[in-house]
Scaffold this motif. Structure first.
Motif, PDB file in Angstrom:
ATOM      1  N   ILE A   9      32.727  64.570  41.068  1.00  0.00           N
ATOM      2  CA  ILE A   9      31.505  64.101  40.449  1.00  0.00           C
ATOM      3  C   ILE A   9      31.249  62.655  40.359  1.00  0.00           C
ATOM      4  CG2 ILE A   9      29.627  64.088  38.443  1.00  0.00           C
ATOM      5  CD1 ILE A   9      31.236  66.609  37.320  1.00  0.00           C
ATOM      6  N   GLY A  10      30.577  61.959  41.406  1.00  0.00           N
ATOM      7  CA  GLY A  10      30.484  60.688  41.915  1.00  0.00           C
ATOM      8  C   GLY A  10      30.996  60.412  43.348  1.00  0.00           C
ATOM      9  N   ALA A  11      30.123  59.238  43.963  1.00  0.00           N
ATOM     10  CA  ALA A  11      30.392  59.102  45.262  1.00  0.00           C
ATOM     11  C   ALA A  11      30.543  57.342  45.452  1.00  0.00           C
ATOM     12  CB  ALA A  11      29.234  59.532  46.092  1.00  0.00           C
ATOM     13  N   GLY A  12      31.084  56.957  44.551  1.00  0.00           N
ATOM     14  CA  GLY A  12      31.616  55.465  44.724  1.00  0.00           C
ATOM     15  C   GLY A  12      32.818  55.399  45.201  1.00  0.00           C
ATOM     16  N   PRO A  13      33.617  54.254  45.195  1.00  0.00           N
ATOM     17  CA  PRO A  13      34.811  53.953  45.972  1.00  0.00           C
ATOM     18  C   PRO A  13      35.975  54.760  45.390  1.00  0.00           C
ATOM     19  CG  PRO A  13      33.802  51.887  45.271  1.00  0.00           C
ATOM     20  CD  PRO A  13      32.955  52.801  44.748  1.00  0.00           C
ATOM     21  N   TYR A  14      35.925  55.461  44.177  1.00  0.00           N
ATOM     22  CA  TYR A  14      36.983  56.170  43.742  1.00  0.00           C
ATOM     23  C   TYR A  14      36.641  57.836  44.309  1.00  0.00           C
ATOM     24  CZ  TYR A  14      39.413  53.084  40.521  1.00  0.00           C
ATOM     25  OH  TYR A  14      40.116  51.862  39.915  1.00  0.00           O
ATOM     26  N   SER A  56      38.825  44.720  48.645  1.00  0.00           N
ATOM     27  CA  SER A  56      37.436  45.140  48.332  1.00  0.00           C
ATOM     28  C   SER A  56      37.231  46.267  49.569  1.00  0.00           C
ATOM     29  CB  SER A  56      36.482  44.195  48.808  1.00  0.00           C
ATOM     30  OG  SER A  56      36.471  42.859  47.912  1.00  0.00           O
ATOM     31  N   SER A  57      38.252  47.127  49.670  1.00  0.00           N
ATOM     32  CA  SER A  57      38.074  48.391  50.645  1.00  0.00           C
ATOM     33  C   SER A  57      38.091  49.628  49.929  1.00  0.00           C
ATOM     34  CB  SER A  57      39.238  48.624  51.580  1.00  0.00           C
ATOM     35  OG  SER A  57      39.470  46.989  52.385  1.00  0.00           O
ATOM     36  N   LEU A  58      37.582  50.832  50.396  1.00  0.00           N
ATOM     37  CA  LEU A  58      37.728  52.150  50.092  1.00  0.00           C
ATOM     38  C   LEU A  58      38.972  52.541  50.676  1.00  0.00           C
ATOM     39  CD1 LEU A  58      34.854  51.622  49.662  1.00  0.00           C
ATOM     40  CD2 LEU A  58      34.309  53.937  49.882  1.00  0.00           C
ATOM     41  N   TYR A  59      39.606  53.813  50.565  1.00  0.00           N
ATOM     42  CA  TYR A  59      40.955  53.969  50.923  1.00  0.00           C
ATOM     43  C   TYR A  59      40.842  55.339  51.663  1.00  0.00           C
ATOM     44  CZ  TYR A  59      42.024  49.793  48.325  1.00  0.00           C
ATOM     45  OH  TYR A  59      42.010  48.406  47.828  1.00  0.00           O
TER      46      TYR A  59
END
Length: 424
Positions: A9-14, A56-59
Motif C-alpha cells: 500500500i503506497g507507491a512512493g520511494p519505499y 535522492s534515488s529510488l532503489y
C-alpha cells in the motif's frame, strides 16, 4: 476471490523500491497507489530537495537506475553533492523508475484492510475485493499532517497545512503567514515571495538554523575519515545511524525516542537562505497562542517566553508544522487490526524485518523511525528497507505464490491466480 502473496500500500520511494526487489526475487505481489503522489501533489512547484543528489534515488536491486543515471540519460545537470535537486527532476525520475521496474502498479486506493482466514481481506476504491497473505504499509507522510489545535480552530479556507500546496500562484498579492522553522516553511516562504505574496514567518526558535553549504566537494581520504558523508548528513553520529539501524533497534526505548526527536530537527537548506533573508518578515522566539478571524482576515496572537505579546494579521496561514505518525489515522486498517498493533508513541513496534505485532503486517518509512532510527524518516532509508524486507518476504513466501524463472516477470492477475505452485 483473487489472492496474492504480498499487497503493498503506497507507491512512493519505499513502496516502489520494495516492489522492484520483490519482482526480482520472484515473489507474487500487487502494489497500489498513485506513483510519487506525495511529491507531485503535496509539495510546492519550484522547490528543491533537502537531500543531496546521491541520496535522492529510488532503489532497484542492482542500483543501476539511480538519479544520477537518469540525469545522465536525459542530459540534466547533476552532482552527487553540491547541486540542489529540483522537485520536478526528482518526480520525473521517480515516474520513470516506476515505468521501468514496477509497470504492474495499480492506480487504485486501498479503502479497507481486514483480517481473513488466509491473511488479509483488502478492498479497493474500484470495489474489487481480494485476499493477501501479507500486507506492507508504505504510505509515507500523507496521513500524518500535524496541524496545531490553535490553528485548526480557524475556519476552513483561512488555514492550510503545507502539504496542501502545489501551485502558489493564487497567493499573489496576498499576505501570508507561514508557521514553522524547517525546510518546508522556508521553502514555502521563498516561493511565496517569488510569486508576489507578502510573507511573514513565525517560529518558536530564536534563530533559523540553516544548513551549511558543502565546502569540500572533493574530500580527501583524511577529510572523509574526519567527517564521513552519509545520505542524511555529514558526521560520525549520522554515519552510525545510517549504517547500523539494526543496532539502533536494540537500544533502550528512551534512547531511541530521544534520538529520533532531536537529531535532524527543523533546518532549511543553505540555498534557501539568500531567498528569504531580507525579503520576508520574521517573528522568531514566539508561539501562536490564539488565532481568530476578524473582517475576513486572520489575527494571530503571538507570545514569547517572557510573556510579551503581539498580533500578526494575514489573509491566510500556512502551517508548515511537520508530520506526526499515528496508527489511528490509517483509516483503511480495520479497528481489530489497529487494536492488535502494539505501539510506541503511536508508531508500531517492529521486528528486525519490519513486522508489527499483527502477524504478516509490515510498516516502512516514517512509521518505522522509532524502531530503526532517523534514517527511516527519509527516502534514503529505502536503501536499507527494500532489500531487507524483500529478502524476508521471499524467504517466507508461500510456494503457492513463487514464480518460476521461466514465467514472464509481469503477468495479469488472472494468470498469476491460475498458475500452478512451483518450487524455487
Amino acid at each position: 476471490m483473487k489472492t496474492c502473496d504480498v499487497a503493498i500500500i503506497g507507491a512512493g520511494p519505499y513502496g516502489l523500491s520494495i516492489a522492484a526487489h520483490l519482482k526480482a526475487r520472484g515473489v507474487d505481489f500487487r502494489i497500489f497507489g498513485s506513483p510519487m503522489e506525495f511529491w507531485l501533489k503535496h509539495m510546492p512547484t519550484g522547490m528543491h530537495l533537502k537531500s543531496e543528489g546521491f541520496a535522492s534515488s529510488l532503489y532497484d536491486p542492482g542500483s543501476t537506475f539511480t538519479l544520477g543515471a537518469y540525469c545522465k540519460e536525459q542530459g540534466l545537470p547533476y552532482a552527487d553533492i553540491g547541486t540542489p535537486v529540483p522537485l520536478e527532476i526528482f518526480t520525473a525520475y521517480g515516474l520513470e523508475f516506476q515505468k521501468r521496474f514496477v509497470p504492474e502498479l495499480e492506480n487504485e486506493w486501498v479503502t479497507s484492510v481486514q483480517r481473513s482466514a488466509v491473511g488479509f481481506r483488502v478492498k479497493l476504491s474500484n470495489g474489487e475485493v481480494f485476499t493477501a497473505r501479507r500486507v506492507v504499509v508504505a504510505v509515507g507522510l500523507t496521513y500524518y499532517e500535524n496541524l496545531p489545535p490553535e490553528l485548526a480552530a480557524l475556519p476552513q479556507g483561512f488555514v492550510t497545512h503545507s502539504s496542501k500546496h502545489g501551485s502558489l500562484e493564487h497567493f499573489k498579492g496576498r499576505e501570508v503567514a507561514v508557521v514553522g522553522a524547517g525546510a518546508s516553511a522556508l521553502d514555502l516562504a521563498a516561493l511565496l515571495h517569488q510569486t508576489g505574496a507578502s510573507v511573514q514567518v513565525i517560529a518558536r526558535v530564536a534563530k533559523i538554523r540553516f544548513h551549511d553549504p558543502p565546502d569540500n566537494l572533493d574530500p580527501s581520504w583524511l577529510d572523509r575519515l574526519r567527517t564521513p558523508t552519509t545520505g542524511i548528513g555529514p558526521g560520525w553520529k549520522l554515519f552510525w545511524l545510517t549504517n547500523l539501524p539494526l543496532v539502533f533497534r536494540q537500544m533502550p526505548e528512551n534512547f531511541r525516542l530521544d534520538k529520533v526527536r532531536r537529531i535532524l530537527g527543523p533546518a532549511p537548506c543553505w540555498f534557501t537562505k539568500e531567498q528569504v533573508v531580507g525579503k520576508v518578515g520574521f517573528h522568531l522566539g514566539v508561539s501562536v497562542t490564539e488565532a481568530t478571524l476578524q473582517n475576513g482576515r486572520v489575527n494571530l496572537l503571538l507570545a514569547d517566553s517572557a510573556g510579551t505579546k503581539k498580533t500578526v494579521t494575514a489573509d491566510h496561514v500556512i502551517a508548515a508544522t511537520g508530520y506526526k505518525p499515528d496508527m489511528q489515522r490509517l483509516a483503511f486498517l480495520d479497528s481489530e487490526i489497529l487494536s492488535g498493533v502494539q505501539c510506541l508513541e503511536k508508531t508500531p513496534v517492529l521486528s528486525s524485518n519490519f513486522e508489527s505485532t499483527v502477524r504478516n503486517l509490515y510498516f516502512v518509512g516514517v512509521a518505522a523511525a522509532n524502531t530503526f532510527g532517523p534514517l527511516l524518516r527519509f527516502a534514503y532509508g529505502a536503501k536499507f528497507a527494500a532489500p531487507r524486507l524483500s529478502k524476508h518476504l521471499a524467504r517466507t513466501a508461500s510456494r503457492n505464490f513463487v514464480r518460476s524463472e521461466s514465467e514472464p516477470e509481469t503477468r495479469p492477475a488472472a494468470e498469476r491466480e491460475a498458475a500452478q505452485p512451483v518450487a524455487r
